[in-house]
Structures are given as C-alpha cells and as structure tokens.
Design a protein around this motif. Sequence first.
Motif, PDB file in Angstrom:
ATOM      1  N   PHE A 114       0.836  -1.199   0.000  1.00 20.86           N
ATOM      2  CA  PHE A 114       0.000   0.000   0.000  1.00 20.86           C
ATOM      3  C   PHE A 114       0.873   1.252   0.000  1.00 20.86           C
ATOM      4  O   PHE A 114       1.818   1.355   0.782  1.00 20.86           O
ATOM      5  CB  PHE A 114      -0.894   0.026   1.247  1.00 20.86           C
ATOM      6  CG  PHE A 114      -1.801  -1.174   1.374  1.00 20.86           C
ATOM      7  CD1 PHE A 114      -3.109  -1.135   0.913  1.00 20.86           C
ATOM      8  CD2 PHE A 114      -1.332  -2.346   1.952  1.00 20.86           C
ATOM      9  CE1 PHE A 114      -3.937  -2.243   1.030  1.00 20.86           C
ATOM     10  CE2 PHE A 114      -2.152  -3.461   2.076  1.00 20.86           C
ATOM     11  CZ  PHE A 114      -3.453  -3.410   1.606  1.00 20.86           C
ATOM     12  N   VAL A 115       0.561   2.181  -0.892  1.00 17.16           N
ATOM     13  CA  VAL A 115       1.194   3.496  -0.893  1.00 17.16           C
ATOM     14  C   VAL A 115       0.104   4.550  -1.052  1.00 17.16           C
ATOM     15  O   VAL A 115      -1.011   4.252  -1.496  1.00 17.16           O
ATOM     16  CB  VAL A 115       2.242   3.655  -2.015  1.00 17.16           C
ATOM     17  CG1 VAL A 115       3.399   2.680  -1.816  1.00 17.16           C
ATOM     18  CG2 VAL A 115       1.616   3.490  -3.389  1.00 17.16           C
ATOM     19  N   ALA A 116       0.439   5.779  -0.710  1.00 19.87           N
ATOM     20  CA  ALA A 116      -0.512   6.879  -0.859  1.00 19.87           C
ATOM     21  C   ALA A 116      -0.608   7.309  -2.320  1.00 19.87           C
ATOM     22  O   ALA A 116       0.352   7.187  -3.088  1.00 19.87           O
ATOM     23  CB  ALA A 116      -0.079   8.061   0.003  1.00 19.87           C
ATOM     24  N   GLY A 117      -1.771   7.828  -2.702  1.00 22.05           N
ATOM     25  CA  GLY A 117      -1.989   8.287  -4.069  1.00 22.05           C
ATOM     26  C   GLY A 117      -0.930   9.263  -4.559  1.00 22.05           C
ATOM     27  O   GLY A 117      -0.422   9.109  -5.672  1.00 22.05           O
ATOM     28  N   PRO A 118      -0.574  10.298  -3.761  1.00 19.36           N
ATOM     29  CA  PRO A 118       0.436  11.257  -4.245  1.00 19.36           C
ATOM     30  C   PRO A 118       1.792  10.627  -4.515  1.00 19.36           C
ATOM     31  O   PRO A 118       2.526  11.093  -5.387  1.00 19.36           O
ATOM     32  CB  PRO A 118       0.506  12.276  -3.102  1.00 19.36           C
ATOM     33  CG  PRO A 118      -0.833  12.209  -2.449  1.00 19.36           C
ATOM     34  CD  PRO A 118      -1.207  10.752  -2.505  1.00 19.36           C
ATOM     35  N   TRP A 119       2.159   9.577  -3.784  1.00 15.36           N
ATOM     36  CA  TRP A 119       3.416   8.901  -4.089  1.00 15.36           C
ATOM     37  C   TRP A 119       3.308   8.141  -5.404  1.00 15.36           C
ATOM     38  O   TRP A 119       4.191   8.193  -6.251  1.00 15.36           O
ATOM     39  CB  TRP A 119       3.821   7.943  -2.962  1.00 15.36           C
ATOM     40  CG  TRP A 119       5.071   7.204  -3.330  1.00 15.36           C
ATOM     41  CD1 TRP A 119       5.193   5.916  -3.761  1.00 15.36           C
ATOM     42  CD2 TRP A 119       6.398   7.755  -3.371  1.00 15.36           C
ATOM     43  NE1 TRP A 119       6.507   5.618  -4.066  1.00 15.36           N
ATOM     44  CE2 TRP A 119       7.262   6.733  -3.830  1.00 15.36           C
ATOM     45  CE3 TRP A 119       6.930   9.003  -3.052  1.00 15.36           C
ATOM     46  CZ2 TRP A 119       8.629   6.934  -3.983  1.00 15.36           C
ATOM     47  CZ3 TRP A 119       8.292   9.203  -3.212  1.00 15.36           C
ATOM     48  CH2 TRP A 119       9.121   8.173  -3.664  1.00 15.36           C
ATOM     49  N   SER A 120       2.222   7.439  -5.612  1.00 13.04           N
ATOM     50  CA  SER A 120       2.044   6.651  -6.824  1.00 13.04           C
ATOM     51  C   SER A 120       1.918   7.540  -8.061  1.00 13.04           C
ATOM     52  O   SER A 120       2.375   7.177  -9.138  1.00 13.04           O
ATOM     53  CB  SER A 120       0.800   5.770  -6.691  1.00 13.04           C
ATOM     54  OG  SER A 120       0.635   4.933  -7.802  1.00 13.04           O
ATOM     55  N   ARG A 121       1.293   8.709  -7.909  1.00 12.62           N
ATOM     56  CA  ARG A 121       1.078   9.598  -9.053  1.00 12.62           C
ATOM     57  C   ARG A 121       2.303  10.404  -9.425  1.00 12.62           C
ATOM     58  O   ARG A 121       2.546  10.665 -10.606  1.00 12.62           O
ATOM     59  CB  ARG A 121      -0.080  10.557  -8.763  1.00 12.62           C
ATOM     60  CG  ARG A 121      -1.447   9.915  -8.744  1.00 12.62           C
ATOM     61  CD  ARG A 121      -2.536  10.984  -8.778  1.00 12.62           C
ATOM     62  NE  ARG A 121      -2.410  11.919  -7.662  1.00 12.62           N
ATOM     63  CZ  ARG A 121      -2.997  11.751  -6.479  1.00 12.62           C
ATOM     64  NH1 ARG A 121      -3.739  10.673  -6.263  1.00 12.62           N
ATOM     65  NH2 ARG A 121      -2.853  12.638  -5.511  1.00 12.62           N
ATOM     66  N   SER A 122       3.088  10.837  -8.418  1.00 10.77           N
ATOM     67  CA  SER A 122       4.155  11.789  -8.727  1.00 10.77           C
ATOM     68  C   SER A 122       5.444  11.585  -7.946  1.00 10.77           C
ATOM     69  O   SER A 122       6.373  12.372  -8.097  1.00 10.77           O
ATOM     70  CB  SER A 122       3.651  13.219  -8.477  1.00 10.77           C
ATOM     71  OG  SER A 122       3.319  13.400  -7.103  1.00 10.77           O
ATOM     72  N   GLY A 123       5.528  10.546  -7.101  1.00 11.33           N
ATOM     73  CA  GLY A 123       6.727  10.354  -6.299  1.00 11.33           C
ATOM     74  C   GLY A 123       6.967  11.489  -5.331  1.00 11.33           C
ATOM     75  O   GLY A 123       8.117  11.865  -5.069  1.00 11.33           O
ATOM     76  N   ASP A 124       5.900  12.043  -4.769  1.00  7.09           N
ATOM     77  CA  ASP A 124       5.980  13.177  -3.844  1.00  7.09           C
ATOM     78  C   ASP A 124       6.659  12.743  -2.544  1.00  7.09           C
ATOM     79  O   ASP A 124       6.160  11.882  -1.822  1.00  7.09           O
ATOM     80  CB  ASP A 124       4.559  13.681  -3.561  1.00  7.09           C
ATOM     81  CG  ASP A 124       4.519  14.958  -2.737  1.00  7.09           C
ATOM     82  OD1 ASP A 124       5.501  15.256  -2.024  1.00  7.09           O
ATOM     83  OD2 ASP A 124       3.483  15.646  -2.793  1.00  7.09           O
ATOM     84  N   ASP A 125       7.811  13.351  -2.223  1.00  4.17           N
ATOM     85  CA  ASP A 125       8.563  12.973  -1.028  1.00  4.17           C
ATOM     86  C   ASP A 125       7.773  13.128   0.265  1.00  4.17           C
ATOM     87  O   ASP A 125       8.068  12.455   1.261  1.00  4.17           O
ATOM     88  CB  ASP A 125       9.839  13.809  -0.910  1.00  4.17           C
ATOM     89  CG  ASP A 125      10.930  13.335  -1.858  1.00  4.17           C
ATOM     90  OD1 ASP A 125      10.911  12.157  -2.233  1.00  4.17           O
ATOM     91  OD2 ASP A 125      11.803  14.146  -2.212  1.00  4.17           O
ATOM     92  N   ASN A 126       6.783  14.001   0.277  1.00  2.00           N
ATOM     93  CA  ASN A 126       5.950  14.160   1.470  1.00  2.00           C
ATOM     94  C   ASN A 126       5.180  12.886   1.803  1.00  2.00           C
ATOM     95  O   ASN A 126       4.736  12.712   2.940  1.00  2.00           O
ATOM     96  CB  ASN A 126       4.948  15.305   1.270  1.00  2.00           C
ATOM     97  CG  ASN A 126       5.616  16.656   1.233  1.00  2.00           C
ATOM     98  OD1 ASN A 126       6.243  17.087   2.199  1.00  2.00           O
ATOM     99  ND2 ASN A 126       5.496  17.334   0.098  1.00  2.00           N
ATOM    100  N   TYR A 127       5.009  12.023   0.815  1.00  3.14           N
ATOM    101  CA  TYR A 127       4.227  10.798   0.981  1.00  3.14           C
ATOM    102  C   TYR A 127       5.074   9.542   0.748  1.00  3.14           C
ATOM    103  O   TYR A 127       4.554   8.508   0.332  1.00  3.14           O
ATOM    104  CB  TYR A 127       3.034  10.810   0.026  1.00  3.14           C
ATOM    105  CG  TYR A 127       2.088  11.954   0.268  1.00  3.14           C
ATOM    106  CD1 TYR A 127       1.027  11.818   1.165  1.00  3.14           C
ATOM    107  CD2 TYR A 127       2.270  13.184  -0.362  1.00  3.14           C
ATOM    108  CE1 TYR A 127       0.163  12.870   1.413  1.00  3.14           C
ATOM    109  CE2 TYR A 127       1.409  14.242  -0.118  1.00  3.14           C
ATOM    110  CZ  TYR A 127       0.357  14.085   0.767  1.00  3.14           C
ATOM    111  OH  TYR A 127      -0.497  15.130   1.017  1.00  3.14           O
ATOM    112  N   ASP A 128       6.368   9.643   1.023  1.00  2.98           N
ATOM    113  CA  ASP A 128       7.273   8.519   0.795  1.00  2.98           C
ATOM    114  C   ASP A 128       7.150   7.489   1.928  1.00  2.98           C
ATOM    115  O   ASP A 128       8.081   7.248   2.692  1.00  2.98           O
ATOM    116  CB  ASP A 128       8.712   9.022   0.682  1.00  2.98           C
ATOM    117  CG  ASP A 128       9.690   7.931   0.261  1.00  2.98           C
ATOM    118  OD1 ASP A 128       9.228   6.874  -0.225  1.00  2.98           O
ATOM    119  OD2 ASP A 128      10.908   8.146   0.408  1.00  2.98           O
ATOM    120  N   VAL A 129       5.969   6.892   2.011  1.00  2.00           N
ATOM    121  CA  VAL A 129       5.654   5.900   3.044  1.00  2.00           C
ATOM    122  C   VAL A 129       4.965   4.719   2.374  1.00  2.00           C
ATOM    123  O   VAL A 129       4.108   4.899   1.507  1.00  2.00           O
ATOM    124  CB  VAL A 129       4.718   6.480   4.127  1.00  2.00           C
ATOM    125  CG1 VAL A 129       4.443   5.435   5.208  1.00  2.00           C
ATOM    126  CG2 VAL A 129       5.301   7.742   4.734  1.00  2.00           C
ATOM    127  N   GLY A 130       5.336   3.523   2.757  1.00  4.04           N
ATOM    128  CA  GLY A 130       4.662   2.328   2.278  1.00  4.04           C
ATOM    129  C   GLY A 130       4.357   1.407   3.444  1.00  4.04           C
ATOM    130  O   GLY A 130       5.110   1.370   4.423  1.00  4.04           O
TER     131      GLY A 130
END
Length: 342
Positions: free
Chosen positions: A199-215
């Motif tokens: 599971f990853v957050a949408g912003p990480w999957s869409r753009s590799g946003d470092d703010n959401y670099d959590v899995g």
Amino acid sequence: MSFSTPLLAAASLLVGLVGPALAGATPEPQQDVPVAPLGTEIVEHVAASGTAELRRVLAYWTPQRMAAALPISLLDTVTGEGGLLRGLAGERSDAARRVRPTAPRRQAAAKPETHTIGSRWVTGGLVARTTGRVFLTVGGADFVCSASTIRSANRDVVVTAGHCVKDGTGEWAANWTFVPGYGTTGARPYGQYPARRMFVAGPWSRSGDDNYDVGMVALATAGGRHVADVVGTQQIAFNEPRGGQAFGFGYPADPPYDGSHLVYCAGRLKDDPYAQTRDQGLGCDMTAGSSGGPWMTKFDPATGRGTITSLSSFKYSDDPRTMYGPYLGDAAKALLSSAERA
C-alpha cells in the motif's frame, strides 16, 4: 539543480538454496486498486497471489543473494538516465550537488547515546527484533531497504519507505521479503516473510511526492505464525507534534557500512531548510540500504521500545550528514487502516 536521493542499495543475482516455505496468502485477482479509507486515496497492489508464488519468492532470496549486496556499482547503474530512480528526484538548492553519502567508521558505544550520527546498536531489546532488512527487485535489479513491524489488527504489517515498495510513478517491487533481526552472512533468526499486499498513498504513486514517501506491507505468515507474534511490534503515531528527540534505525549497506548490522542515529529533529517538503531532518550519516528504517520518539534505550513517527527517506546532496523523513499524517494513518485489514 540538485536532487534528493532515496537510499536503496543493490544486491547481485546469484544462485543459491531454497528458503523455508510460508503460508497465509490471501489470493486477490485484481491489482493496483485505488481505495479511499478515511477519505484518503490509497493505492493497493497484490504482491503474491497464492502459496506457490510465496514459495517462489522465498526460494529466490537465498543466503548467498542476501549477503552479496553490491550497493555502489549497481546503484550507480540504475540511478542514471532512465534508471530506477528517474522521476523520484525533486528540485533542491542550486548550490547542492548529487553525492554518495559516506562516513567514518565508529566503534559501537556500550551505552546508547542521545546524540550520534551513526553508531552500531548493540543494546538489543525490542528494536533489534522489530527492525529488519527488506529485499526486493525492481526493473530486474535487486535492492535492499529497511522496515519495522508495527502494531496492527492482522499482526502482519510493516512500515517502510514508499520508494522501497513502488518506484514512484513506475512499477511495483517484486520478490518483496522482510527479514527481522537480520544478521551477518544472511542470518534469519526470526524467519523470512514475503509480502502479500502493498500500500502506498496516491500522491506517491502519481508523482513520487517525497511528502508521501511511506509504504505499508501486509506480510504472509511463517510456519503459521504472524510476524508480530514472533518478534513483537512498535507503536506508530500520526499527526504528532513536530520536533523533539528521535532515534532512527536501519541497515545501511553502502560503505563504510555493510548491511550486516543494525545502526542508529539520535538527535533533535529539524524542519526542511529548503522548505521543499514537510519532512523533518535528523543528523544521520547512514547510507544506502537504510531507507524505510523507523524513527522513534518516546524511545526507551533500555527496552528498545518507542513510537514510530517517521522513517528514513532521502538526503540533500549538499548535506550528507542529515537524513530526512516524512511527517506521518492522515495519509499514513489511512495506509495502516488499509494494510491491517488485508
């Protein structure tokens, strides 16, 4: 322009022995399914579709493969133009250059320190069991990261960096396996747990946003036992106050480290000086392979127990002695909500 560098480390492809079989898979025919628990978009991936696939993953990660990490040469190869990390780098200070973090080797302290940028953890306790190495394959190359078990309803969940699960907008990791308490020569004292779902957050999957670099990853059981029942878990908290004292843990594999020992950093957290992210920084010279390792506040060195509030994510190229980790807010909370129901 300079770039943030997710701290993966590569491992070579060697032929070896078959590992122990695990059970506990829950087949799911559909993959990469966006769901929205708690009003936050989460992207899910089925990592293993049955017992046969779990057995294949276990057989892939032989002790020889685990021990044969080659982070420098293979990391240089995959981070080039068109390589693994393409698209995951963000724009940073114009004065910075992309560099490989290095550090002098220090002796392990007999008593845990409250301020260190990198020392071997020799005190034992819960953290020595709950923290482990992650082995994964992306784009045909093998890598290592770090992760930690966390308290969850299904007793199967570990938290790590998003880039240790999915290559930003690119592909999901394959052969994903967690080895808690990893030791020298590929030792697996508490077993080996391949991923069932990721599971990853949408912003990480869409753009590799470092703010959401959590899995977050739901693991299969080993010998019918959940990972939490074997090694225990750490607490995880969301939307905590910023700043304060933290301890960060991981298995750095790039020299001067070799990935065979648990290493820790300790100190006060600070905000991103470039204001490029909401991440916080911790004085830390851990190198490639430490990505995804847990950062804990309210940490008790005597017991090795704490509360995870972030994890190792990236460094700025002009400051190799500071690691940055994402702030765990509502998106990370939604990740756990999905993963613990898997």
